[in-house]
Design an enzyme around this catalytic site. Structure first.
Site, mmCIF file in Angstrom:
data_model
loop_
_atom_site.group_PDB
_atom_site.id
_atom_site.type_symbol
_atom_site.label_atom_id
_atom_site.label_comp_id
_atom_site.label_asym_id
_atom_site.label_seq_id
_atom_site.Cartn_x
_atom_site.Cartn_y
_atom_site.Cartn_z
ATOM 1 N NE ARG A 30 -3.884 1.792 2.227
ATOM 2 C CZ ARG A 30 -3.833 3.213 2.794
ATOM 3 N NH1 ARG A 30 -2.819 3.481 3.408
ATOM 4 N NH2 ARG A 30 -4.825 4.147 2.962
ATOM 5 C CD GLU A 168 1.777 11.642 6.280
ATOM 6 O OE1 GLU A 168 1.995 12.679 6.931
ATOM 7 O OE2 GLU A 168 0.977 11.741 5.184
ATOM 8 C CG HIS A 258 -19.241 -11.209 -9.367
ATOM 9 N ND1 HIS A 258 -18.658 -11.200 -10.622
ATOM 10 C CD2 HIS A 258 -20.403 -10.606 -9.582
ATOM 11 C CE1 HIS A 258 -19.119 -10.779 -11.545
ATOM 12 N NE2 HIS A 258 -20.322 -10.393 -11.060
ATOM 13 C CG ASP A 333 -12.863 -0.057 -7.843
ATOM 14 O OD1 ASP A 333 -13.833 -0.306 -7.139
ATOM 15 O OD2 ASP A 333 -12.046 -0.904 -8.363
ATOM 16 N NE ARG A 335 -14.847 -2.755 -7.482
ATOM 17 C CZ ARG A 335 -14.473 -3.409 -8.684
ATOM 18 N NH1 ARG A 335 -15.245 -4.681 -8.891
ATOM 19 N NH2 ARG A 335 -13.328 -3.319 -9.271
#
EC number: 4.1.99.12
Length: 419
Positions: A30, A168, A258, A333, A335
């Site tokens: 990531r 960070e 899916h 995206d 999701r």
């Protein structure tokens, strides 16, 4: 990762409870970065001074979605194209006695403390300012494996206000501090060092985002499956799992996660390859004799049916699928795979052969401690109506379509051992 370099989540929580900072590192696929994280309501001038001197990154405060609404912390931009979906809001300064420009250590500490004070209101802050709030996704690290969600989860688990400060950590030369430098920093200042991956495991043992609602036998044209419906605690959606055979053994299980596509799955739309992928996955599971297909209610890559149809109209005007989403104000995206990961865990899946062309899905599931030993491609034949769509998924979303499926394109080594 050598486990001896890391501390337990409970040890980190005790330090946060006592008003100390901890170092939290995320996944190497990531950002592979370390952040100082602490509880906002425990902040001191000394803590802020230490962070600015030793971390050198951007000082932020993670808040819950509900708290962001209460404080009227609107998104920084209408169209968030951040690579890691970081939910920045408008920056703020506290309106309080002694606060001047907002940039001094005292000013920033006061702003952070007031963000962590649940009695504060929207009128207690000026905008823009010098502290950057971040909106954490509901469900925390079980929904999104990021430092924002980790900061809120850690503060809440420590018994503090569910508001975390984070920054960070950079090296002296301005580069990102990686694990070797973070281990030295831990030793130098006596700080606890944990991973988000371990926090996910910790939370999974204590919290669930879904629960089984009902199970039924379902004969289909592809074969007979056990259909298990799940209720979600974080939204109103019900998700499904199609299960074939015993999936609880150590033998890798064929798995497909899916996302719902009503137009493709139900009505055989030629605009996408979703329906064909669904049929192919169920056929492959039946042939294998064991496997799982998770059906998540994430229509239109998470933007919903109405917005997906609006995106179709834009595509008819010449926009590609990514550009259409962005023109509507969405990321390409939206999701998330946290719920899918919890369902797989609930089913007892340990190792999987994941049917996907999407590398983001691989990383998304691995972040929840699931071991993916193989990626199984699901390439469908194109047609004149979806060729441009498939090309865009390959070129802009990184889908592995029409490329080699050798091990050089799929890294699985890091799931073998947990930090």
């Amino acid at each position: 990762m050598d486990k001896k370099n890391f501390d337990t989540i409970d040890a980190a929580l005790e330090d946060i409870r006592q008003g100390k900072l901890v170092i939290v590192i995320d996944d190497e696929d990531r950002e592979d970065e370390g952040d100082f994280i602490g509880a906002a309501d425990k902040v001191t001038n000394e803590m802020v001074n230490f962070i600015t001197r030793e971390a050198r990154g951007l000082l932020c405060v993670a808040v819950t979605m509900d708290r962001a609404k209460e404080l009227q912390l609107d998104p920084m931009v209408q169209r968030n194209t951040s690579q890691h979906e970081t939910n920045f809001t408008v920056s703020v300064d506290a309106i309080a006695e002694g606060v001047t420009t907002g940039i001094s250590v005292y000013d920033r500490a006061m702003t952070i403390k007031m963000l962590g004070d649940l009695s504060s209101t929207a009128d207690d802050f000026s905008r823009p300012g010098h502290i950057f709030p971040l909106r954490a996704m509901d469900g925390g690290v079980l929904r999104r494996v990021g430092h924002t969600e980790a900061a809120v989860d850690l503060a809440r688990l420590a018994g503090c206000s569910p508001t975390g400060l984070l920054c960070e950590i950079l090296n002296d030369d301005g580069s990102m501090a990686r694990l070797p430098q973070l281990i030295k920093l831990k030793a130098k200042f006596g700080l606890k060092l944990i991973t988000i991956k371990e926090l996910v495991a910790y939370q999974m043992q204590r919290n669930k985002l879904v629960q089984r609602a009902v199970e039924s036998r379902l004969p289909t044209i592809y074969g007979e499956f056990r259909l298990i419906a799940y209720e979600s605690f974080t939204d109103q959606h019900n998700h499904m799992a199609f299960v074939k055979g015993d999936v609880t053994t150590d033998e890798p299980v064929l798995v497909r996660v899916h996302s719902q596509c009503a137009t493709g799955d139900t009505f055989a739309s030629l605009r996408c390859d979703c329906g064909n992928q669904l049929a192919s996955a169920l056929t492959m599971i039946e042939k294998e004799g064991r496997g799982v297909l998770i059906y998540l209610m994430q229509e239109g890559r998470g933007i919903g049916l109405i917005n997906k149809l609006k995106a179709y109209n834009l595509q008819d005007q010449g926009y590609d699928t990514v550009e259409a989403n962005e023109k509507l104000g969405f990321k390409a995206d939206l999701r998330d795979y946290g719920i899918g990961a919890q369902i797989l865990k609930d089913l007892g899946v340990r190792k999987m052969k994941l049917m996907t062309n999407n590398p983001k899905k691989v990383v998304g599931l691995e972040g929840y401690g699931l071991e993916i030993v193989e990626r199984v491609p699901l390439e469908m034949a194109s047609n004149p109506m979806n060729q441009f769509y498939l090309d865009t998924k390959r070129d802009k979303l990184g889908h592995m379509i029409g490329c080699s499926f050798g091990p050089e394109n799929f890294h699985i080594e890091k799931t073998a051992t947990k930090p």
